[in-house]
Every structure is written in structure tokens, then in C-alpha cells.
Scaffold this motif. Structure first.
Motif, mmCIF file in Angstrom:
data_model
loop_
_atom_site.group_PDB
_atom_site.id
_atom_site.type_symbol
_atom_site.label_atom_id
_atom_site.label_comp_id
_atom_site.label_asym_id
_atom_site.label_seq_id
_atom_site.Cartn_x
_atom_site.Cartn_y
_atom_site.Cartn_z
ATOM 1 N N LEU A 35 -10.726 3.766 4.533
ATOM 2 C CA LEU A 35 -11.376 2.448 4.495
ATOM 3 C C LEU A 35 -10.731 1.560 3.442
ATOM 4 C CD1 LEU A 35 -15.294 2.623 4.667
ATOM 5 C CD2 LEU A 35 -13.754 1.329 6.135
ATOM 6 N N LYS A 36 -10.545 2.104 2.246
ATOM 7 C CA LYS A 36 -9.956 1.309 1.152
ATOM 8 C C LYS A 36 -8.549 0.847 1.511
ATOM 9 C CE LYS A 36 -10.462 4.095 -2.333
ATOM 10 N NZ LYS A 36 -10.519 4.678 -3.683
ATOM 11 N N ALA A 37 -7.788 1.714 2.168
ATOM 12 C CA ALA A 37 -6.397 1.393 2.480
ATOM 13 C C ALA A 37 -6.270 0.449 3.673
ATOM 14 C CB ALA A 37 -5.623 2.674 2.752
ATOM 15 N N ASN A 38 -7.106 0.672 4.703
ATOM 16 C CA ASN A 38 -6.894 -0.049 5.958
ATOM 17 C C ASN A 38 -7.936 -1.120 6.281
ATOM 18 O OD1 ASN A 38 -4.571 1.518 6.604
ATOM 19 N ND2 ASN A 38 -5.939 3.208 7.108
ATOM 20 N N LYS A 39 -9.099 -1.006 5.686
ATOM 21 C CA LYS A 39 -10.143 -2.007 5.924
ATOM 22 C C LYS A 39 -10.818 -2.362 4.602
ATOM 23 C CE LYS A 39 -11.105 -0.432 10.602
ATOM 24 N NZ LYS A 39 -12.090 0.147 11.503
ATOM 25 N N PRO A 40 -10.027 -2.990 3.701
ATOM 26 C CA PRO A 40 -10.559 -3.256 2.357
ATOM 27 C C PRO A 40 -11.827 -4.119 2.355
ATOM 28 C CG PRO A 40 -8.455 -4.379 2.698
ATOM 29 C CD PRO A 40 -8.671 -3.474 3.866
ATOM 30 N N GLU A 41 -11.955 -4.990 3.363
ATOM 31 C CA GLU A 41 -13.164 -5.833 3.413
ATOM 32 C C GLU A 41 -14.413 -4.986 3.666
ATOM 33 O OE1 GLU A 41 -11.581 -5.318 7.418
ATOM 34 O OE2 GLU A 41 -10.602 -6.054 5.607
ATOM 35 N N LEU A 42 -14.295 -3.937 4.468
ATOM 36 C CA LEU A 42 -15.423 -3.029 4.691
ATOM 37 C C LEU A 42 -15.717 -2.199 3.444
ATOM 38 C CD1 LEU A 42 -14.964 -1.705 8.349
ATOM 39 C CD2 LEU A 42 -16.758 -3.180 7.462
ATOM 40 N N ALA A 43 -14.663 -1.768 2.761
ATOM 41 C CA ALA A 43 -14.849 -1.020 1.515
ATOM 42 C C ALA A 43 -15.561 -1.899 0.489
ATOM 43 C CB ALA A 43 -13.503 -0.539 0.979
ATOM 44 N N GLU A 44 -15.164 -3.162 0.422
ATOM 45 C CA GLU A 44 -15.812 -4.115 -0.504
ATOM 46 C C GLU A 44 -17.297 -4.266 -0.166
ATOM 47 O OE1 GLU A 44 -14.294 -6.043 -3.078
ATOM 48 O OE2 GLU A 44 -12.565 -4.748 -2.800
ATOM 49 N N MET A 45 -17.608 -4.317 1.121
ATOM 50 C CA MET A 45 -19.013 -4.432 1.525
ATOM 51 C C MET A 45 -19.811 -3.208 1.087
ATOM 52 S SD MET A 45 -18.842 -6.245 5.308
ATOM 53 C CE MET A 45 -20.380 -5.501 5.758
ATOM 54 N N GLU A 46 -19.223 -2.027 1.210
ATOM 55 C CA GLU A 46 -19.900 -0.798 0.775
ATOM 56 C C GLU A 46 -20.162 -0.831 -0.730
ATOM 57 O OE1 GLU A 46 -21.244 1.460 2.618
ATOM 58 O OE2 GLU A 46 -20.374 0.886 4.532
ATOM 59 N N LEU A 47 -19.195 -1.313 -1.501
ATOM 60 C CA LEU A 47 -19.370 -1.431 -2.952
ATOM 61 C C LEU A 47 -20.508 -2.400 -3.283
ATOM 62 C CD1 LEU A 47 -15.612 -1.616 -4.054
ATOM 63 C CD2 LEU A 47 -17.151 0.348 -4.288
ATOM 64 N N ASP A 48 -20.566 -3.497 -2.530
ATOM 65 C CA ASP A 48 -21.616 -4.489 -2.760
ATOM 66 C C ASP A 48 -22.996 -3.939 -2.407
ATOM 67 O OD1 ASP A 48 -19.670 -6.248 -3.576
ATOM 68 O OD2 ASP A 48 -19.674 -7.444 -1.737
ATOM 69 N N VAL A 49 -23.094 -3.243 -1.279
ATOM 70 C CA VAL A 49 -24.380 -2.670 -0.860
ATOM 71 C C VAL A 49 -24.851 -1.647 -1.898
ATOM 72 C CG1 VAL A 49 -25.511 -1.210 0.864
ATOM 73 C CG2 VAL A 49 -24.070 -3.106 1.607
ATOM 74 N N PHE A 50 -23.934 -0.788 -2.347
ATOM 75 C CA PHE A 50 -24.281 0.200 -3.364
ATOM 76 C C PHE A 50 -24.721 -0.484 -4.657
ATOM 77 C CE2 PHE A 50 -23.052 3.003 -6.932
ATOM 78 C CZ PHE A 50 -23.880 4.074 -6.661
ATOM 79 N N SER A 51 -24.008 -1.516 -5.072
ATOM 80 C CA SER A 51 -24.370 -2.251 -6.294
ATOM 81 C C SER A 51 -25.785 -2.810 -6.181
ATOM 82 C CB SER A 51 -23.375 -3.389 -6.546
ATOM 83 O OG SER A 51 -22.096 -2.883 -6.845
ATOM 84 N N ASP A 52 -26.091 -3.423 -5.053
ATOM 85 C CA ASP A 52 -27.438 -3.978 -4.866
ATOM 86 C C ASP A 52 -28.510 -2.896 -4.898
ATOM 87 O OD1 ASP A 52 -26.737 -6.633 -4.820
ATOM 88 O OD2 ASP A 52 -26.826 -6.853 -2.640
#
Length: 156
Positions: A35-52
Motif C-alpha cells: 500500500l505504501k509503495a503503490n497506493k500512497p493515498e490509501l496508506a495516508e488515509m489509513e494513517l489519518d483514520v488511525f490518528s482520529d
């Protein structure tokens, strides 16, 4: 994103919790790397959801906030329906209570005429946790409430 993304240091501190979070979504370590390598926007969304999610948990547990400025001490008890505020106002402009010397002066001169105590109740908006978060963004810190309890006992 409702709050703010956790810092790199916070993510490192919560590494195991983040792994568990990914596992609840059936994301393996290999899939996360992909995910981080090929779909960074999805990885970013996961980081945001976890942060919230982390912020929600922290804000739900927060019972007291404190915020200091050179002449003011703002103390809050975060109730279920509203917050109660105690403000200690130092009218002596030569005293900065954010310093050790200034704080000691305040401790020794609580009943001085240049020290004023104010109290107020404040209703939350429709989003109680967002109200708390905004106060933290403005410099308030979560505490155990020792100062609030002390001053509440002193003035009530």
C-alpha cells in the motif's frame, strides 16, 4: 480527518496499536508495504483514520485541561454536559507565572489583591471532543486535575 495526524514519534510509540489496527482491517505487513509503495493515498488515509481513533480515545478519557500564559492560568474540568473553568488572573505585569520564579510568587501571594479568581461554566458545542481538541491545539494540556481541584477547594 477530524483531528490531526499523529507525529512520527507518536506513531513509533503506538507501533503495536497500529499493527493491531491494520490487522482489524485484514491488512498484513506485506499488504501494508505494498500500500505504501503503490497506493500512497490509501496508506495516508489509513494513517489519518488511525490518528482520529487514537485522538477520540484520548479525548474521551480527558477529564482536566490546563493552559498557562504569563498572567493567566486556565484550569478546566471536562464534565459530561459542560466544562467548568477556573481562571487565575495575575494583574501584576512584573510576574510571569510560566517561569519558576513567577509561579513561586503566585504560590506565596495567592491572596494578594493583584491575584483574581474567576469561574465559569461553558457548554460544549455539538462535538464535545472537537471542543477539547481545539483547546489542546491552542496550548492546553491534559492533566490529572490537581491544580483545578486545589483552586476549586480554595475558592468554593
Amino acid at each position: 480527518m477530524k483531528y490531526s495526524r499523529l507525529t512520527k514519534e507518536q506513531f513509533e510509540e503506538l507501533h503495536q496499536e497500529f499493527i493491531n489496527f491494520l490487522a482489524t482491517q485484514s491488512i498484513t505487513a506485506d499488504e501494508w508495504a505494498n500500500l505504501k509503495a503503490n497506493k500512497p493515498e490509501l496508506a495516508e488515509m489509513e494513517l489519518d483514520v488511525f490518528s482520529d481513533l487514537i485522538w477520540e480515545g484520548v479525548l474521551n478519557k480527558a477529564k482536566y485541561l490546563e493552559h498557562f500564559s504569563p498572567q493567566h492560568m486556565y484550569l478546566f474540568r471536562l464534565g459530561n454536559k459542560k466544562m467548568k473553568a477556573i481562571v487565575v488572573n495575575v494583574k501584576n505585569k512584573n510576574v510571569d507565572i510560566t517561569t519558576k520564579e513567577g509561579y513561586n510568587w503566585l504560590r506565596e501571594n495567592l491572596m494578594d489583591e493583584s491575584v483574581e479568581f474567576l469561574q465559569a461554566d461553558k457548554d460544549y458545542t455539538a462535538d464535545k471532543n472537537l471542543d477539547k481538541f481545539k483547546m489542546i491545539e491552542q496550548g492546553a494540556v491534559i492533566t490529572k486535575g490537581d491544580l483545578f481541584k486545589y483552586f476549586d477547594g480554595l475558592i468554593n
